[in-house]
Motif scaffolding. Structure first.
Motif, PDB file in Angstrom:
ATOM      1  N   ILE A  20      14.665  55.562  52.196  1.00 33.33           N
ATOM      2  CA  ILE A  20      16.012  55.315  51.688  1.00 33.33           C
ATOM      3  C   ILE A  20      16.548  56.476  50.869  1.00 33.33           C
ATOM      4  CG2 ILE A  20      15.483  54.258  49.462  1.00 33.33           C
ATOM      5  CD1 ILE A  20      17.844  52.779  52.093  1.00 33.33           C
ATOM      6  N   ASN A  21      15.653  57.395  50.442  1.00 31.76           N
ATOM      7  CA  ASN A  21      16.079  58.525  49.614  1.00 31.76           C
ATOM      8  C   ASN A  21      16.307  59.799  50.407  1.00 31.76           C
ATOM      9  OD1 ASN A  21      16.256  57.706  46.773  1.00 31.76           O
ATOM     10  ND2 ASN A  21      14.108  57.157  46.991  1.00 31.76           N
ATOM     11  N   THR A  22      15.871  59.848  51.662  1.00 27.25           N
ATOM     12  CA  THR A  22      16.020  61.078  52.441  1.00 27.25           C
ATOM     13  C   THR A  22      16.755  60.873  53.762  1.00 27.25           C
ATOM     14  OG1 THR A  22      13.838  60.737  53.484  1.00 27.25           O
ATOM     15  CG2 THR A  22      13.896  62.056  51.461  1.00 27.25           C
ATOM     16  N   TYR A  68      25.687  56.077  46.368  1.00 27.69           N
ATOM     17  CA  TYR A  68      24.940  55.631  45.181  1.00 27.69           C
ATOM     18  C   TYR A  68      23.781  56.594  44.906  1.00 27.69           C
ATOM     19  CZ  TYR A  68      22.073  52.643  42.165  1.00 27.69           C
ATOM     20  OH  TYR A  68      21.318  52.155  41.112  1.00 27.69           O
ATOM     21  N   ARG A  69      23.103  57.012  45.980  1.00 33.64           N
ATOM     22  CA  ARG A  69      21.955  57.924  45.844  1.00 33.64           C
ATOM     23  C   ARG A  69      22.390  59.275  45.272  1.00 33.64           C
ATOM     24  NH1 ARG A  69      19.217  58.968  51.409  1.00 33.64           N
ATOM     25  NH2 ARG A  69      20.675  60.705  51.531  1.00 33.64           N
ATOM     26  N   GLU A  70      23.519  59.805  45.754  1.00 31.45           N
ATOM     27  CA  GLU A  70      24.008  61.091  45.272  1.00 31.45           C
ATOM     28  C   GLU A  70      24.462  60.997  43.814  1.00 31.45           C
ATOM     29  OE1 GLU A  70      27.042  62.209  47.987  1.00 31.45           O
ATOM     30  OE2 GLU A  70      25.676  62.516  49.673  1.00 31.45           O
ATOM     31  N   LEU A  71      25.036  59.868  43.453  1.00 32.77           N
ATOM     32  CA  LEU A  71      25.525  59.683  42.090  1.00 32.77           C
ATOM     33  C   LEU A  71      24.381  59.573  41.094  1.00 32.77           C
ATOM     34  CD1 LEU A  71      28.017  59.210  40.266  1.00 32.77           C
ATOM     35  CD2 LEU A  71      27.751  56.766  40.719  1.00 32.77           C
ATOM     36  N   ASN A  72      23.281  58.913  41.495  1.00 33.72           N
ATOM     37  CA  ASN A  72      22.155  58.642  40.589  1.00 33.72           C
ATOM     38  C   ASN A  72      20.956  59.554  40.806  1.00 33.72           C
ATOM     39  OD1 ASN A  72      22.935  55.902  39.122  1.00 33.72           O
ATOM     40  ND2 ASN A  72      23.574  55.715  41.253  1.00 33.72           N
ATOM     41  N   GLY A  73      21.031  60.444  41.762  1.00 32.19           N
ATOM     42  CA  GLY A  73      19.915  61.369  42.006  1.00 32.19           C
ATOM     43  C   GLY A  73      18.941  60.850  43.039  1.00 32.19           C
ATOM     44  N   ARG A  74      18.519  59.601  42.885  1.00 28.90           N
ATOM     45  CA  ARG A  74      17.632  58.947  43.829  1.00 28.90           C
ATOM     46  C   ARG A  74      17.602  57.447  43.537  1.00 28.90           C
ATOM     47  NH1 ARG A  74      12.901  60.119  45.138  1.00 28.90           N
ATOM     48  NH2 ARG A  74      11.891  58.100  45.047  1.00 28.90           N
ATOM     49  N   ILE A  75      17.031  56.698  44.463  1.00 32.29           N
ATOM     50  CA  ILE A  75      16.868  55.255  44.289  1.00 32.29           C
ATOM     51  C   ILE A  75      15.408  55.001  43.918  1.00 32.29           C
ATOM     52  CG2 ILE A  75      16.961  53.006  45.445  1.00 32.29           C
ATOM     53  CD1 ILE A  75      19.183  54.171  47.226  1.00 32.29           C
ATOM     54  N   ASN A  76      15.181  54.447  42.751  1.00 39.91           N
ATOM     55  CA  ASN A  76      13.819  54.266  42.252  1.00 39.91           C
ATOM     56  C   ASN A  76      13.256  52.871  42.515  1.00 39.91           C
ATOM     57  OD1 ASN A  76      13.548  56.908  40.942  1.00 39.91           O
ATOM     58  ND2 ASN A  76      15.153  56.164  39.587  1.00 39.91           N
ATOM     59  N   ASP A 128      15.476  46.993  44.083  1.00 33.38           N
ATOM     60  CA  ASP A 128      16.410  46.100  43.376  1.00 33.38           C
ATOM     61  C   ASP A 128      17.762  46.764  43.166  1.00 33.38           C
ATOM     62  OD1 ASP A 128      14.934  43.811  43.135  1.00 33.38           O
ATOM     63  OD2 ASP A 128      13.982  44.394  41.270  1.00 33.38           O
ATOM     64  N   GLU A 129      17.780  48.095  43.100  1.00 33.25           N
ATOM     65  CA  GLU A 129      19.035  48.815  42.894  1.00 33.25           C
ATOM     66  C   GLU A 129      19.992  48.609  44.067  1.00 33.25           C
ATOM     67  OE1 GLU A 129      18.645  52.929  41.542  1.00 33.25           O
ATOM     68  OE2 GLU A 129      16.574  52.504  41.003  1.00 33.25           O
ATOM     69  N   LEU A 130      19.447  48.356  45.249  1.00 34.24           N
ATOM     70  CA  LEU A 130      20.286  48.181  46.434  1.00 34.24           C
ATOM     71  C   LEU A 130      21.200  46.967  46.300  1.00 34.24           C
ATOM     72  CD1 LEU A 130      17.626  48.896  49.213  1.00 34.24           C
ATOM     73  CD2 LEU A 130      19.423  50.430  48.423  1.00 34.24           C
ATOM     74  N   THR A 131      20.761  45.974  45.535  1.00 36.29           N
ATOM     75  CA  THR A 131      21.553  44.745  45.405  1.00 36.29           C
ATOM     76  C   THR A 131      22.840  44.977  44.623  1.00 36.29           C
ATOM     77  OG1 THR A 131      20.335  44.088  43.405  1.00 36.29           O
ATOM     78  CG2 THR A 131      19.480  43.324  45.519  1.00 36.29           C
ATOM     79  N   SER A 132      22.932  46.089  43.893  1.00 35.85           N
ATOM     80  CA  SER A 132      24.145  46.394  43.138  1.00 35.85           C
ATOM     81  C   SER A 132      25.184  47.116  43.990  1.00 35.85           C
ATOM     82  CB  SER A 132      23.804  47.250  41.914  1.00 35.85           C
ATOM     83  OG  SER A 132      23.297  48.513  42.305  1.00 35.85           O
ATOM     84  N   ILE A 133      24.820  47.462  45.222  1.00 32.88           N
ATOM     85  CA  ILE A 133      25.737  48.171  46.115  1.00 32.88           C
ATOM     86  C   ILE A 133      26.620  47.165  46.832  1.00 32.88           C
ATOM     87  CG2 ILE A 133      25.883  49.655  48.157  1.00 32.88           C
ATOM     88  CD1 ILE A 133      23.213  50.895  47.258  1.00 32.88           C
ATOM     89  N   GLU A 134      27.906  47.408  46.812  1.00 33.81           N
ATOM     90  CA  GLU A 134      28.880  46.491  47.408  1.00 33.81           C
ATOM     91  C   GLU A 134      28.624  46.311  48.903  1.00 33.81           C
ATOM     92  OE1 GLU A 134      33.746  46.032  47.947  1.00 33.81           O
ATOM     93  OE2 GLU A 134      32.884  47.806  46.977  1.00 33.81           O
ATOM     94  N   GLY A 135      28.555  45.051  49.326  1.00 29.80           N
ATOM     95  CA  GLY A 135      28.372  44.731  50.734  1.00 29.80           C
ATOM     96  C   GLY A 135      26.932  44.634  51.173  1.00 29.80           C
TER      97      GLY A 135
END
Length: 291
Positions: A233-235, A258-266, A269-276
């Motif tokens: 999901i990060n590459t 979201y990944r570009e804004l935050n640098g990476r997805i750690n 659970d972070e995916l659930t905050s993405i719209e849609g």
């Protein structure tokens, strides 16, 4: 010497002015010490404004509440290091959970979570009310709790179960409720995934009724878990992420943003905050993803 003395020579009018100035200074000093020596009772004359006091108390409560972390419902399978810390879990307890998850296993109840992590009863009582397991895991649990009086009959049924990942469209049509259209759709859905990892993914097939799925799972189950090449999901690109049937291309674009804004997805659970993003299917989606 005469010049020095001349500075101290005053006429009558000047001497009167100096006298009155000194007298005024003495009077002011006396008044100052008199007022200072009396006890201050200003507080007794102050009145409390109830409305303003309520606002002050409210602000104090808001400040105090900032010291506490509000817990929202979450799936304990995807606890991050930070999340575990805020919940009060020790590093050793977290490591036990991470080791369990590396085996591609999931906890599906509060009791199983405690068996894996060895958290104390007191901590479990605090955090378990916030556990949120997907509905299909609870259905699975219900099925396994049903007891049968005839063990031989149960063993026979298990032997008759065929691999869902090897079932053809014609074999699937033997299930009441599955016709030509649905059987082909199941096979296409399975092929796009690269294979079902858990049998309950059959519930995700479009327009396939849950009662039909229940009947199907009595004859077909995931017997051999296929080897899946997980999508990082990060590459990965948006096109690569959207190859997973659960994620549309528009959502894949938002994941990249979201990944570009935050640098990476750690954490997943972070995916659930993405719209849609289909948060209700996170448990199944992460089976095909990696960080």
């Amino acid at each position: 010497m005469n010049r020095f003395k001349s500075h101290f020579k005053f006429n009558k009018q000047e001497r009167n002015g100096i006298f009155f100035l000194l007298l005024l200074i003495v009077i002011l000093q006396g008044v100052y010490f008199l007022i200072r020596s009396q006890p201050y009772d200003g507080y007794a004359r102050l009145s409390v404004n109830a409305e303003e006091q309520t606002k002050v108390d409210s602000l104090k409560n808001n400040i105090l509440q900032k010291d506490f972390i509000k817990i929202y419902p979450f799936n304990p399978n995807f606890i991050s290091d930070y999340k575990g810390y805020t919940l009060g879990m020790s590093p050793i307890e977290l490591e036990r959970l991470f080791a369990f998850r590396k085996q591609e296993k999931f906890v599906n109840s509060a009791e199983q979570f405690q068996d894996v992590t060895k958290v104390s009863d007191s901590l479990l009582n605090i955090i378990s009310p916030y556990f949120k397991f997907p509905e299909w895991t609870q259905k699975k649990k219900t099925k396994f709790t049903k007891s049968t009086s005839n063990n031989e009959s149960e063993e026979k049924k298990v032997k008759e179960i065929r691999d869902l990942n090897l079932a053809t469209a014609d074999e699937l049509k033997t299930i009441n409720g599955i016709g030509d259209k649905l059987s082909v759709r199941i096979v296409k859905f399975r092929d796009r995934l690269g294979g079902f990892i858990v049998s309950e993914q059959l519930y995700d097939v479009y327009e396939l009724d849950s009662e039909v799925v229940d009947r199907t799972l009595k004859k077909f189950n995931v017997v051999n878990v296929p080897k899946i090449k997980k999508i990082n999901i990060n590459t990965s690109t948006a096109s690569e992420i959207s190859k997973l049937v659960y994620i549309s291309y528009s959502v894949a674009i938002k994941i990249l943003e979201y990944r570009e804004l935050n640098g990476r997805i750690n954490s997943f659970d972070e995916l659930t905050s993405i719209e849609g993003f289909p948060s209700n299917k996170l448990d199944r989606i992460v089976l095909y993803l990696s960080l």
